[in-house]
Design a protein around this motif. Structure first.
Motif, PDB file in Angstrom:
ATOM      1  N   VAL A  15      34.316  18.734  58.473  1.00  0.00           N
ATOM      2  CA  VAL A  15      33.759  18.878  59.811  1.00  0.00           C
ATOM      3  C   VAL A  15      32.667  17.832  60.005  1.00  0.00           C
ATOM      4  CG1 VAL A  15      32.555  20.484  61.346  1.00  0.00           C
ATOM      5  CG2 VAL A  15      34.261  21.345  59.774  1.00  0.00           C
ATOM      6  N   CYS A  16      32.578  17.304  61.204  1.00  0.00           N
ATOM      7  CA  CYS A  16      31.540  16.315  61.505  1.00  0.00           C
ATOM      8  C   CYS A  16      30.155  16.935  61.348  1.00  0.00           C
ATOM      9  CB  CYS A  16      31.683  15.802  62.936  1.00  0.00           C
ATOM     10  SG  CYS A  16      33.148  14.835  63.198  1.00  0.00           S
ATOM     11  N   TRP A  17      29.215  16.143  60.884  1.00  0.00           N
ATOM     12  CA  TRP A  17      27.848  16.602  60.673  1.00  0.00           C
ATOM     13  C   TRP A  17      27.044  16.487  61.968  1.00  0.00           C
ATOM     14  CZ3 TRP A  17      25.396  18.125  55.978  1.00  0.00           C
ATOM     15  CH2 TRP A  17      26.260  18.198  54.895  1.00  0.00           C
ATOM     16  N   LYS A  18      27.532  17.131  63.014  1.00  0.00           N
ATOM     17  CA  LYS A  18      26.802  17.171  64.283  1.00  0.00           C
ATOM     18  C   LYS A  18      25.956  18.436  64.307  1.00  0.00           C
ATOM     19  CE  LYS A  18      30.287  14.727  66.985  1.00  0.00           C
ATOM     20  NZ  LYS A  18      31.190  14.813  68.123  1.00  0.00           N
ATOM     21  N   LEU A  19      24.871  18.387  65.047  1.00  0.00           N
ATOM     22  CA  LEU A  19      23.966  19.533  65.127  1.00  0.00           C
ATOM     23  C   LEU A  19      24.680  20.770  65.664  1.00  0.00           C
ATOM     24  CD1 LEU A  19      21.111  20.601  64.733  1.00  0.00           C
ATOM     25  CD2 LEU A  19      20.593  19.850  67.050  1.00  0.00           C
ATOM     26  N   LYS A  20      25.540  20.586  66.638  1.00  0.00           N
ATOM     27  CA  LYS A  20      26.283  21.711  67.221  1.00  0.00           C
ATOM     28  C   LYS A  20      27.161  22.381  66.160  1.00  0.00           C
ATOM     29  CE  LYS A  20      29.941  22.676  70.532  1.00  0.00           C
ATOM     30  NZ  LYS A  20      30.898  22.089  71.465  1.00  0.00           N
ATOM     31  N   ASN A  21      27.871  21.586  65.365  1.00  0.00           N
ATOM     32  CA  ASN A  21      28.726  22.152  64.315  1.00  0.00           C
ATOM     33  C   ASN A  21      27.916  22.860  63.248  1.00  0.00           C
ATOM     34  OD1 ASN A  21      30.952  21.100  65.597  1.00  0.00           O
ATOM     35  ND2 ASN A  21      31.104  19.313  64.288  1.00  0.00           N
ATOM     36  N   ILE A  22      26.784  22.280  62.875  1.00  0.00           N
ATOM     37  CA  ILE A  22      25.946  22.889  61.850  1.00  0.00           C
ATOM     38  C   ILE A  22      25.396  24.225  62.319  1.00  0.00           C
ATOM     39  CG2 ILE A  22      23.794  22.603  60.553  1.00  0.00           C
ATOM     40  CD1 ILE A  22      24.424  19.585  60.495  1.00  0.00           C
ATOM     41  N   ILE A  23      24.978  24.307  63.564  1.00  0.00           N
ATOM     42  CA  ILE A  23      24.456  25.569  64.113  1.00  0.00           C
ATOM     43  C   ILE A  23      25.548  26.631  64.161  1.00  0.00           C
ATOM     44  CG2 ILE A  23      23.551  26.660  66.207  1.00  0.00           C
ATOM     45  CD1 ILE A  23      21.971  24.054  66.675  1.00  0.00           C
ATOM     46  N   ILE A  24      26.744  26.250  64.594  1.00  0.00           N
ATOM     47  CA  ILE A  24      27.854  27.206  64.660  1.00  0.00           C
ATOM     48  C   ILE A  24      28.236  27.690  63.262  1.00  0.00           C
ATOM     49  CG2 ILE A  24      30.316  27.423  65.196  1.00  0.00           C
ATOM     50  CD1 ILE A  24      29.800  25.568  67.599  1.00  0.00           C
ATOM     51  N   ILE A  25      28.308  26.771  62.309  1.00  0.00           N
ATOM     52  CA  ILE A  25      28.678  27.142  60.943  1.00  0.00           C
ATOM     53  C   ILE A  25      27.611  28.043  60.322  1.00  0.00           C
ATOM     54  CG2 ILE A  25      28.984  26.214  58.617  1.00  0.00           C
ATOM     55  CD1 ILE A  25      30.353  23.789  60.000  1.00  0.00           C
ATOM     56  N   LEU A  26      26.335  27.710  60.491  1.00  0.00           N
ATOM     57  CA  LEU A  26      25.267  28.559  59.962  1.00  0.00           C
ATOM     58  C   LEU A  26      25.293  29.947  60.598  1.00  0.00           C
ATOM     59  CD1 LEU A  26      22.247  26.101  59.667  1.00  0.00           C
ATOM     60  CD2 LEU A  26      23.420  27.279  57.800  1.00  0.00           C
ATOM     61  N   ALA A  27      25.521  30.005  61.895  1.00  0.00           N
ATOM     62  CA  ALA A  27      25.567  31.307  62.582  1.00  0.00           C
ATOM     63  C   ALA A  27      26.718  32.161  62.065  1.00  0.00           C
ATOM     64  CB  ALA A  27      25.690  31.091  64.087  1.00  0.00           C
ATOM     65  N   THR A  28      27.896  31.579  61.918  1.00  0.00           N
ATOM     66  CA  THR A  28      29.048  32.370  61.469  1.00  0.00           C
ATOM     67  C   THR A  28      28.912  32.791  60.011  1.00  0.00           C
ATOM     68  OG1 THR A  28      30.265  30.324  61.023  1.00  0.00           O
ATOM     69  CG2 THR A  28      30.671  31.405  63.126  1.00  0.00           C
ATOM     70  N   THR A  29      28.361  31.937  59.158  1.00  0.00           N
ATOM     71  CA  THR A  29      28.205  32.332  57.763  1.00  0.00           C
ATOM     72  C   THR A  29      27.134  33.415  57.603  1.00  0.00           C
ATOM     73  OG1 THR A  29      26.746  30.432  57.380  1.00  0.00           O
ATOM     74  CG2 THR A  29      29.049  30.179  56.769  1.00  0.00           C
ATOM     75  N   TYR A  30      26.060  33.336  58.388  1.00  0.00           N
ATOM     76  CA  TYR A  30      25.037  34.380  58.318  1.00  0.00           C
ATOM     77  C   TYR A  30      25.553  35.706  58.876  1.00  0.00           C
ATOM     78  CZ  TYR A  30      21.185  31.719  56.441  1.00  0.00           C
ATOM     79  OH  TYR A  30      20.370  31.001  55.597  1.00  0.00           O
ATOM     80  N   VAL A  31      26.341  35.670  59.955  1.00  0.00           N
ATOM     81  CA  VAL A  31      26.912  36.902  60.506  1.00  0.00           C
ATOM     82  C   VAL A  31      27.892  37.523  59.516  1.00  0.00           C
ATOM     83  CG1 VAL A  31      28.449  37.800  62.312  1.00  0.00           C
ATOM     84  CG2 VAL A  31      26.538  36.328  62.918  1.00  0.00           C
ATOM     85  N   SER A  32      28.721  36.690  58.882  1.00  0.00           N
ATOM     86  CA  SER A  32      29.678  37.238  57.910  1.00  0.00           C
ATOM     87  C   SER A  32      28.964  37.822  56.693  1.00  0.00           C
ATOM     88  CB  SER A  32      30.681  36.171  57.488  1.00  0.00           C
ATOM     89  OG  SER A  32      30.041  35.117  56.819  1.00  0.00           O
ATOM     90  N   ALA A  33      27.896  37.179  56.244  1.00  0.00           N
ATOM     91  CA  ALA A  33      27.122  37.724  55.122  1.00  0.00           C
ATOM     92  C   ALA A  33      26.443  39.035  55.516  1.00  0.00           C
ATOM     93  CB  ALA A  33      26.088  36.712  54.653  1.00  0.00           C
ATOM     94  N   TYR A  34      25.950  39.120  56.735  1.00  0.00           N
ATOM     95  CA  TYR A  34      25.312  40.345  57.223  1.00  0.00           C
ATOM     96  C   TYR A  34      26.329  41.486  57.314  1.00  0.00           C
ATOM     97  CZ  TYR A  34      22.809  43.527  60.327  1.00  0.00           C
ATOM     98  OH  TYR A  34      22.219  44.626  60.879  1.00  0.00           O
ATOM     99  N   CYS A  35      27.544  41.184  57.772  1.00  0.00           N
ATOM    100  CA  CYS A  35      28.587  42.215  57.883  1.00  0.00           C
ATOM    101  C   CYS A  35      29.078  42.676  56.510  1.00  0.00           C
ATOM    102  CB  CYS A  35      29.760  41.692  58.693  1.00  0.00           C
ATOM    103  SG  CYS A  35      29.372  41.425  60.426  1.00  0.00           S
TER     104      CYS A  35
END
Length: 59
Positions: A15-35
């Motif tokens: 995945v490209c190292w764009k700020l938008k992609n990094i924010i989306i990836i961090l959000a989804t990994t944190y939500v999955s870890a929380y669940c």
């Protein structure tokens, strides 16, 4: 570790190292870890025995 999984996604999927992609990836990994936290819990999943190094195991 959601932060480590975010790096895994960026490197493995190419995945490209764009700020938008990094924010989306961090959000989804944190939500999955929380669940997963109530199911997995906070304890260690894999127990590794103490490793000793001696001449026979070194060879």
């Amino acid at each position: 570790m959601p932060f480590a999984s975010a790096f895994f996604v960026l490197e493995t999927l190419g995945v490209c190292w764009k700020l938008k992609n990094i924010i989306i990836i961090l959000a989804t990994t944190y939500v999955s870890a929380y669940c997963a936290k109530p199911i997995i819990g906070g304890h260690t999943l894999y127990i590794v025995d103490k490793v000793t190094i001696d001449s026979s195991s070194f060879i």
